[in-house]
Design a protein around this motif. Structure first.
Motif, short mmCIF file in Angstrom:
data_model
loop_
_atom_site.label_atom_id
_atom_site.label_comp_id
_atom_site.label_asym_id
_atom_site.label_seq_id
_atom_site.Cartn_x
_atom_site.Cartn_y
_atom_site.Cartn_z
N ARG A 9 -0.29 -13.94 0.06
CA ARG A 9 -1.46 -13.73 0.90
C ARG A 9 -1.35 -12.44 1.71
N LYS A 10 -2.41 -11.63 1.64
CA LYS A 10 -2.39 -10.38 2.41
C LYS A 10 -2.97 -10.63 3.79
N ARG A 11 -2.29 -10.11 4.81
CA ARG A 11 -2.80 -10.27 6.16
C ARG A 11 -4.16 -9.58 6.26
N PRO A 12 -5.21 -10.29 6.71
CA PRO A 12 -6.54 -9.67 6.73
C PRO A 12 -6.59 -8.45 7.66
N GLY A 13 -7.53 -7.57 7.36
CA GLY A 13 -7.76 -6.43 8.24
C GLY A 13 -7.10 -5.17 7.72
N PRO A 14 -7.46 -4.03 8.36
CA PRO A 14 -6.95 -2.74 7.89
C PRO A 14 -5.45 -2.60 8.12
N ASP A 15 -4.80 -1.85 7.26
CA ASP A 15 -3.39 -1.51 7.43
C ASP A 15 -3.21 -0.07 6.95
N ARG A 16 -1.99 0.41 6.96
CA ARG A 16 -1.78 1.83 6.62
C ARG A 16 -2.22 2.12 5.19
N ARG A 17 -1.91 1.18 4.28
CA ARG A 17 -2.25 1.39 2.88
C ARG A 17 -3.76 1.49 2.69
N SER A 18 -4.51 0.56 3.30
CA SER A 18 -5.97 0.58 3.08
C SER A 18 -6.60 1.79 3.78
N THR A 19 -6.03 2.22 4.90
CA THR A 19 -6.56 3.41 5.59
C THR A 19 -6.36 4.64 4.70
#
Ligand code: CDP
Length: 250
Positions: free
Chosen positions: A88-98
């Motif tokens: 499960r991926k922690r919801p919300g933006p992170d460095r990778r998605s940014t």
């Protein structure tokens, strides 16, 4: 990146784990107009990836300080659903998605006629519902179709594919295990007509010869993928009725 000793990525017949040859793509399907409220939308299925893209705009850029007086600003937001991956991926933006949002926005800006829409923004929402390696490239390839489906003028389409090195071989369109345990992973995207490179990232290592081979494999594949993009747009407009143009009858 190292291959665990019990993980064979290429079998004795030279086939990859999922049976593909070195230059074989996973199945790709692009469906447009899947969301009613978006100006343009696409469902991209690429191997095990399932990605939804919704495009809105051009509309006045907000907050105002983000406006560019000379052109539209493309704001792509790449998001991975919590349930899209094994763990499960922690919801919300992170460095990778940014980072992925940024490189996708930049690549799209090279293809869209942004200079026609000063002070506006074009929102590109990307939701990865199921991830199976190569999501940034699948998202970008899908976003390009969604922007075209929104009727936003473009000078070219963006089309991409990942390429990499697995057990010493250069192979196209890495699968999840190849991405995780291979020796190199190179996502790359080009403008389909102009063949300008608009996204190129790499981890692992390649010789210069291998790098040349990898890029020419992506260029070849980009023609096949561009055709799938075109077919999706042709399919979209096929069912629509256009007013008769005088003198157009034979
Ligand atoms: O998806 P892409 O290849 O563009 O990016 P990546 O960072 O190289 O990730 C490769 C793959 O790892 C993703 O497509 C997912 O399948 C997986 N992944 C994951 O399982 N959990 C994450 N938090 C991020 C990625």
């Amino acid at each position: 990146m190292g291959t665990p000793s019990d993980m064979k990525l290429i079998d004795e017949n030279g086939r990859r784990l999922d049976g593909r040859g070195d230059e074989e793509l996973r199945p790709i399907r692009i469906t447009t107009d899947v969301l009613q409220r978006a100006d343009g939308s696409v469902l991209m299925e690429w191997g095990g990836n399932k990605i939804m893209v919704a495009v809105y705009g051009p509309r006045e850029a907000y907050p105002k300080h983000t406006q560019d007086i000379e052109k539209a600003v493309i704001k792509a937001r790449y998001n991975m659903a919590a349930f899209s991956v094994d763990e499960r991926k922690r919801p919300g933006p992170d460095r990778r998605s940014t980072e992925i949002s940024k490189v996708i926005s930049e690549a799209l800006s090279a293809a869209v006629m942004v200079e026609k829409f000063p002070r506006t923004q074009i929102d590109v929402f990307i939701e990865v519902l199921q991830a199976d390696a190569g999501t940034r490239i699948a998202s970008l390839t899908a976003a390009s179709v969604a922007i075209a489906a929104a009727g936003i003028p473009m000078r070219d389409m963006v089309v991409g594919c990942a390429v990499g090195k697995v057990e010493g071989r250069i192979v196209l369109d890495l699968s999840k295990d190849e991405d995780n345990f291979g020796q190199a992973d190179v996502p790359m995207a080009v403008l389909s007509k102009g063949k300008e490179v608009v996204l190129l990232q790499m981890d692992g290592d390649l010789t210069m010869e291998e790098f040349d081979m990898a890029t020419s494999m992506v260029l070849n594949a980009s023609e096949r993928i561009a055709e799938i993009q075109r077919n999706a747009l042709v399919e979209k407009y096929k069912g629509e009725n256009y007013p008769e143009i005088e003198g157009s009858e034979e």
